[in-house]
Enzyme design. Structure first.
Site, PDB file in Angstrom:
ATOM      1  N   GLN A   1      41.789  92.833  25.847  1.00 39.11           N
ATOM      2  CA  GLN A   1      42.190  92.768  27.345  1.00 39.11           C
ATOM      3  C   GLN A   1      43.337  91.069  26.366  1.00 39.11           C
ATOM      4  OE1 GLN A   1      39.049  92.169  29.466  1.00 39.11           O
ATOM      5  NE2 GLN A   1      39.539  91.956  30.578  1.00 39.11           N
TER       6      GLN A   1
ATOM      7  N   ARG B   1      32.660  83.792  22.828  1.00 39.27           N
ATOM      8  CA  ARG B   1      32.338  85.132  22.774  1.00 39.27           C
ATOM      9  C   ARG B   1      33.287  85.971  23.337  1.00 39.27           C
ATOM     10  NH1 ARG B   1      31.565  88.625  27.737  1.00 39.27           N
ATOM     11  NH2 ARG B   1      30.239  90.518  26.534  1.00 39.27           N
TER      12      ARG B   1
ATOM     13  N   HIS C   1      32.815  96.453  24.526  1.00 45.42           N
ATOM     14  CA  HIS C   1      33.726  96.141  24.874  1.00 45.42           C
ATOM     15  C   HIS C   1      35.150  96.997  25.514  1.00 45.42           C
ATOM     16  CE1 HIS C   1      33.820  92.383  27.820  1.00 45.42           C
ATOM     17  NE2 HIS C   1      35.026  93.696  28.715  1.00 45.42           N
TER      18      HIS C   1
ATOM     19  N   ASN D   1      29.140  95.131  26.667  1.00 42.02           N
ATOM     20  CA  ASN D   1      29.196  95.316  27.116  1.00 42.02           C
ATOM     21  C   ASN D   1      28.757  95.925  28.840  1.00 42.02           C
ATOM     22  OD1 ASN D   1      30.845  92.480  28.674  1.00 42.02           O
ATOM     23  ND2 ASN D   1      32.166  94.250  28.973  1.00 42.02           N
ATOM     24  N   GLU D   2      28.689  95.327  29.494  1.00 46.51           N
ATOM     25  CA  GLU D   2      28.232  95.995  30.531  1.00 46.51           C
ATOM     26  C   GLU D   2      28.813  97.624  31.164  1.00 46.51           C
ATOM     27  OE1 GLU D   2      31.800  94.974  33.186  1.00 46.51           O
ATOM     28  OE2 GLU D   2      31.080  92.652  33.359  1.00 46.51           O
TER      29      GLU D   2
ATOM     30  N   ASN E   1      26.976  89.239  32.833  1.00 47.65           N
ATOM     31  CA  ASN E   1      28.016  88.996  33.891  1.00 47.65           C
ATOM     32  C   ASN E   1      27.951  88.995  34.795  1.00 47.65           C
ATOM     33  OD1 ASN E   1      28.799  88.816  30.973  1.00 47.65           O
ATOM     34  ND2 ASN E   1      29.733  90.997  31.581  1.00 47.65           N
TER      35      ASN E   1
ATOM     36  N   TYR F   1      29.824  87.626  38.672  1.00 43.64           N
ATOM     37  CA  TYR F   1      30.600  87.147  39.335  1.00 43.64           C
ATOM     38  C   TYR F   1      30.593  87.265  41.023  1.00 43.64           C
ATOM     39  CZ  TYR F   1      33.625  88.335  35.345  1.00 43.64           C
ATOM     40  OH  TYR F   1      34.495  87.968  34.253  1.00 43.64           O
TER      41      TYR F   1
ATOM     42  N   GLU G   1      29.174  85.723  31.178  1.00 41.81           N
ATOM     43  CA  GLU G   1      30.542  85.867  31.780  1.00 41.81           C
ATOM     44  C   GLU G   1      30.537  85.196  33.339  1.00 41.81           C
ATOM     45  OE1 GLU G   1      32.792  89.351  32.409  1.00 41.81           O
ATOM     46  OE2 GLU G   1      32.309  89.347  30.243  1.00 41.81           O
TER      47      GLU G   1
ATOM     48  N   TRP H   1      34.508  83.239  31.901  1.00 39.25           N
ATOM     49  CA  TRP H   1      35.648  84.578  31.900  1.00 39.25           C
ATOM     50  C   TRP H   1      36.933  83.401  32.393  1.00 39.25           C
ATOM     51  CZ3 TRP H   1      35.926  88.618  29.280  1.00 39.25           C
ATOM     52  CH2 TRP H   1      37.305  89.501  29.301  1.00 39.25           C
TER      53      TRP H   1
ATOM     54  N   GLU I   1      43.879  92.101  32.544  1.00 39.23           N
ATOM     55  CA  GLU I   1      42.982  92.844  33.729  1.00 39.23           C
ATOM     56  C   GLU I   1      42.695  94.366  34.070  1.00 39.23           C
ATOM     57  OE1 GLU I   1      40.225  91.525  33.759  1.00 39.23           O
ATOM     58  OE2 GLU I   1      39.631  92.519  36.049  1.00 39.23           O
ATOM     59  N   TRP I   2      42.892  95.499  32.864  1.00 37.26           N
ATOM     60  CA  TRP I   2      42.333  96.835  32.277  1.00 37.26           C
ATOM     61  C   TRP I   2      42.955  96.680  34.142  1.00 37.26           C
ATOM     62  CZ3 TRP I   2      39.711  97.395  28.958  1.00 37.26           C
ATOM     63  CH2 TRP I   2      38.629  96.154  28.358  1.00 37.26           C
TER      64      TRP I   2
ATOM     65  N   PHE J   1      42.946  85.604  34.920  1.00 41.65           N
ATOM     66  CA  PHE J   1      41.651  85.184  35.038  1.00 41.65           C
ATOM     67  C   PHE J   1      41.477  83.548  33.556  1.00 41.65           C
ATOM     68  CE2 PHE J   1      40.061  88.699  37.136  1.00 41.65           C
ATOM     69  CZ  PHE J   1      38.736  88.540  37.705  1.00 41.65           C
TER      70      PHE J   1
HETATM   71  C1  PNW Z   1      34.689  91.911  33.785  1.00 41.43           C
HETATM   72  N1  PNW Z   1      31.650  92.958  40.275  1.00 41.43           N
HETATM   73  O1  PNW Z   1      33.582  92.814  34.208  1.00 41.43           O
HETATM   74  C2  PNW Z   1      34.414  92.612  32.548  1.00 41.43           C
HETATM   75  O2  PNW Z   1      33.757  92.786  31.532  1.00 41.43           O
HETATM   76  C3  PNW Z   1      35.551  92.190  32.248  1.00 41.43           C
HETATM   77  O3  PNW Z   1      36.354  92.483  30.836  1.00 41.43           O
HETATM   78  C4  PNW Z   1      36.708  91.708  33.327  1.00 41.43           C
HETATM   79  O4  PNW Z   1      38.121  91.490  33.137  1.00 41.43           O
HETATM   80  C5  PNW Z   1      36.130  90.363  34.740  1.00 41.43           C
HETATM   81  O5  PNW Z   1      34.859  91.018  34.759  1.00 41.43           O
HETATM   82  C6  PNW Z   1      37.372  90.128  35.244  1.00 41.43           C
HETATM   83  O6  PNW Z   1      37.449  91.563  36.466  1.00 41.43           O
HETATM   84  C7  PNW Z   1      32.678  93.360  35.571  1.00 41.43           C
HETATM   85  O7  PNW Z   1      31.921  93.940  40.602  1.00 41.43           O
HETATM   86  C8  PNW Z   1      32.778  94.302  36.530  1.00 41.43           C
HETATM   87  O8  PNW Z   1      31.083  91.976  40.208  1.00 41.43           O
HETATM   88  C9  PNW Z   1      32.215  94.414  37.623  1.00 41.43           C
HETATM   89  C10 PNW Z   1      32.087  93.442  38.741  1.00 41.43           C
HETATM   90  C11 PNW Z   1      32.928  92.422  37.683  1.00 41.43           C
HETATM   91  C12 PNW Z   1      33.375  91.995  36.518  1.00 41.43           C
END
Ligand code: PNW
Length: 472
Positions: free
Chosen positions: A26, A83, A127, A172-173, A312, A314, A374, A424, A431-432, A440
């Site tokens: 990223q 990180r 990642h 990561n995730e 992580n 959100y 995150e 984050w 952002e993918w 972000f």
């Molecule tokens: C993260 N959700 O992914 C990633 O680790 C980062 O690389 C990315 O930039 C960041 O979120 C912001 O999108 C996520 O569904 C995947 O809640 C899923 C979720 C949240 C974050």
């Protein structure tokens, strides 16, 4: 009514770590430079239609050349830790075999610079940037043979940087790349069932991929513990993401059950094996033979494979059961969203969700060491329509960080063993699948002006909140 604590460093336990997170693809750019091999993201982002605006991470925010400046920016936030992730193909361009010493040197320099500024590195090994060569030859995470390649890569990193890096994060995730890479196909390597994707099987592949990633994680932890931990004295864990799920109808026991099973299928998918050696019972019941099983030997290796868990988080959703008993998730109840919407269609602002999730994890797994690895929110990229001084004003981000950090603090007071919090992200970045359409970052990146870094209002907020005060 609960008294709400002030969000400032001194409200947190002493030694609580504050940092910011990034990921190699990223931010680094330099995608074809300095001997780096291609990852699945280098290939995926170049396929037309995969990324908004057909953008790529070829240059990203050029952190590869500007890392020294960027670490200063982190230091300026009064943060303690950074990180970041290592790009596997900078070290092993083909995934295994020949080492690219120029790539190794880059991480030598980065880590040394981080340490020189008194910042603690938290390093993620994976990642999402699987070497394309391994995806071509064995199908990446789809093959059990990946465990051996990942183990070799992990061992190399521990050996090279373990005297300096005291917190390792294997993955990561897994959830995100298993679902988005192999169920919906919106992320690399873009597999899902026909006719949406060219190749894949959305019913089985996400679970196979996750299974092999979990085993790869467990092997890496085993290697670290057997060969390095005694001399290097660090910790190793995994970062899992999870939403929080509220019952759609808070009085319905069926909806409560749906919410519980939704959390189990999100974070329990990874943490149940790591703490108990098997997948959650609800997942086994719902997925049947599509969910792989661990042999007794594998279960023993996976069980206990963490010194800490990274979370992580959100956002939150509602859950209920659909007519055929499937878990239905929604952001809306009676047309009202669960929290304020944001530019990310998946991210609604629900600060209490992080407190509930941390408590859920602490209870189910008997109070493990946790780090929030995150948390954050984005604004739209308005570089074409708004003067720059207005783009730098981000009160919504400040409010988000304030409210979520306050709930992390409440979780600490509830008894959760949370040791740190990472925002984050340090900088706006790739952002993918959203490309550069959302931002972000705590720092703004001026894509129209040589990628200059500019402080958003959040910079001043973090600086103030995280300043070190002394009791005289
Ligand atoms: C993260 N959700 O992914 C990633 O680790 C980062 O690389 C990315 O930039 C960041 O979120 C912001 O999108 C996520 O569904 C995947 O809640 C899923 C979720 C949240 C974050």
């Amino acid at each position: 009514i609960e008294e709400l604590p002030t969000v400032q460093r001194s409200s947190f336990p002493s030694g609580f770590v504050f940092g910011s997170s990034t990921a190699a693809y990223q931010i680094e750019g330099a995608a074809r430079e300095a001997g780096k091999g291609a990852s699945i993201w280098d290939i995926f982002s170049h396929q037309p239609g995969k990324i908004l605006g057909n953008k790529t991470g070829d240059i990203a925010v050029d952190h590869y050349h500007r890392y020294a400046e960027d670490i200063w920016l982190l230091k300026d936030l009064n943060m303690d830790a950074y990180r970041f992730s290592i790009s596997w193909t900078r070290i092993f361009p083909n995934g295994v075999g020949v080492v690219n010493w120029e790539g190794v040197k880059y991480y030598d320099n980065l880590i040394d610079h981080v340490l020189e500024l008194g910042i603690d590195p938290y390093v993620t090994l994976y990642h999402w940037d699987m070497p394309q060569a391994l995806d071509n030859s064995i199908g990446g995470w789809l093959s059990p043979d990946i465990i051996d390649s990942f183990s070799k890569y992990a061992r190399f990193c521990f050996e090279r940087w373990g005297s300096k890096v005291k917190h390792w994060i294997t993955f990561n995730e897994i959830h995100t790349f298993a679902i988005s890479g192999y169920m919906t196909g919106v992320m690399a390597p873009g597999r899902c069932s026909a006719p949406v994707c060219v190749a894949g099987n959305s019913d089985t592949e996400p679970y196979i991929v996750a299974h092999h990633a979990l085993l790869s994680h467990a092997h890496a932890v085993d290697i670290y513990r057997k060969e390095f931990k005694d001399t290097q004295q660090g910790m190793i864990g995994i970062t899992t993401d999870s939403m929080w799920f509220e019952p759609l109808d808070s009085n319905s026991s069926s909806d409560k059950q749906a919410a519980q099973e939704a959390v189990e299928a999100y974070i329990g998918w990874y943490l149940d094996p790591i703490f108990y050696g098997h997948y959650p019972a609800s997942m086994r019941r719902n997925l049947g033979s599509n969910l792989p099983t661990f042999t007794a030997e594998e279960a023993a290796l996976v069980k206990g494979s963490q010194d800490f868990v990274g979370i992580n988080h959100y956002t939150s959703m509602y859950a209920t059961f659909g007519i055929s008993g499937e878990i239905v998730k929604t952001y809306y109840k009676d047309g009202v969203p669960i929290g304020d919407p944001t530019p990310s269609d998946w991210l609604f602002v629900v600060p209490f969700g992080i407190r509930k999730l941390l408590n859920w994890v602490s209870e189910r797994y008997h109070n493990p060491i946790l780090y929030v690895t995150e948390n954050g929110r984005a604004e739209f990229n308005k570089e074409d329509s708004m003067p720059i001084e207005d783009q730098l004003k981000d009160p919504e981000r400040i409010r988000y960080y304030h409210d979520y950090m306050q709930n992390v603090l409440l979780a600490v007071r509830d008894g959760c063993d949370v040791r740190g919090y990472f925002a984050w992200s340090l900088l706006d970045n790739f952002e993918w699948s959203e490309g550069y359409t959302v931002r972000f970052g705590i720092y703004y990146v001026d894509y129209k002006n040589g990628l200059a870094r500019l402080p958003k209002s959040s910079v001043f907020w973090f600086r103030q909140v995280l300043r070190k005060t002394f009791n005289l």
